[in-house]
Write an enzyme that holds these catalytic residues in place. Structure first.
Site, short mmCIF file in Angstrom:
data_model
loop_
_atom_site.label_atom_id
_atom_site.label_comp_id
_atom_site.label_asym_id
_atom_site.label_seq_id
_atom_site.Cartn_x
_atom_site.Cartn_y
_atom_site.Cartn_z
N HIS A 22 -27.30 -14.21 -36.34
CA HIS A 22 -26.51 -14.31 -34.81
C HIS A 22 -27.88 -13.77 -33.68
O HIS A 22 -27.09 -13.52 -32.29
CB HIS A 22 -24.81 -13.46 -33.88
CG HIS A 22 -25.76 -12.47 -34.17
ND1 HIS A 22 -25.16 -11.22 -35.39
CD2 HIS A 22 -25.62 -11.37 -33.67
CE1 HIS A 22 -25.78 -10.04 -35.62
NE2 HIS A 22 -25.83 -10.36 -33.90
N PHE A 68 -25.43 -7.59 -23.28
CA PHE A 68 -24.32 -8.39 -24.03
C PHE A 68 -23.69 -9.88 -23.92
O PHE A 68 -24.86 -10.30 -22.41
CB PHE A 68 -22.79 -7.55 -24.52
CG PHE A 68 -22.86 -5.65 -24.94
CD1 PHE A 68 -23.23 -5.65 -26.39
CD2 PHE A 68 -23.25 -4.88 -23.73
CE1 PHE A 68 -23.83 -4.68 -26.55
CE2 PHE A 68 -23.89 -4.20 -24.25
CZ PHE A 68 -23.96 -3.84 -25.51
N ASN A 70 -20.89 -11.77 -23.87
CA ASN A 70 -20.22 -12.00 -23.01
C ASN A 70 -21.18 -11.84 -21.75
O ASN A 70 -19.58 -12.74 -20.85
CB ASN A 70 -19.28 -11.26 -23.72
CG ASN A 70 -18.72 -10.04 -23.31
OD1 ASN A 70 -20.08 -9.60 -23.43
ND2 ASN A 70 -17.18 -9.36 -23.98
#
Length: 200
Positions: A22, A68, A70
């Site tokens: 990811h 991060f 988000n």
């Protein structure tokens, strides 16, 4: 301030954990920096690593958000606002577990598709009409919950495929710079495996 009207920006939405699976977008931006011989600097005011480059006469800002995933809109939004970068000159690369491993998909805009990094960027920009390049990482056996899967690393075969994906995605990004999004979509979108088989 330097006149950056001709700049193009490559943002990348980073997840806060280490796995290769990811961090495909992160690795793509690294690959572009190597191709273009760009050096990285840490820019705390942008919460990002930044590399400045020029490719075929076009000045480019490469951005790796140090937030991060988000919260990545904080970094991208700050850069866009500071440099007054037009959204048509922004390309965001993200990993996408809803696309099979080996598939890349460039779009001119649209919804986030539930991707929290894109949601954050759209929120901070107040718009969604920017290009986004999704790099498929797939899910384990079609599982709905991907947390454990994305924490794992690619196996040897998957790593070879992802290297091909990153090379093709880098070529697509350069095509987007040189010829625009329509040609870049038409020429490069799709499965790397299938395209290799059909060309072989």
């Amino acid at each position: 301030m330097e006149n950056l009207a001709s700049h193009r920006g490559f943002g990348q939405s980073r997840r806060g954990i280490r796995a290769d699976a990811h961090n495909a977008g992160f690795t793509l931006v690294e690959k572009l920096a190597v191709r273009w011989k760009a050096d990285w600097t840490n820019e705390r005011k942008f919460k990002a690593r930044i590399a400045r480059a020029e490719h075929n006469g076009v000045r480019v800002l490469l951005c790796q958000a140090q937030t991060f995933m988000n919260l990545s809109g904080e970094a991208v939004g700050a850069l866009v606002n500071f440099y007054q970068l037009p959204l048509m000159g922004l390309l965001v690369a993200v990993d996408d577990a809803d696309l099979p491993l080996g598939e890349i998909r460039l779009r001119a805009g649209g919804g986030s598709g539930g991707h929290h990094g894109l949601e954050s960027i759209e929120q901070h920009l107040g718009a969604n009409d920017f290009a986004r390049l999704r790099l498929g990482i797939g899910r384990a056996d079609g599982a709905r919950e991907i947390t454990d899967y994305v924490l794992g690393r690619f196996d040897a075969g998957e790593a070879v495929l992802m290297e091909k994906v990153l090379g093709r995605a880098a070529d697509q990004a350069e095509c987007w710079l040189a010829a625009g999004i329509e040609k870049a979509m038409n020429q490069f979108n799709g499965s790397v495996e299938k395209s290799n088989e059909s060309n072989g």
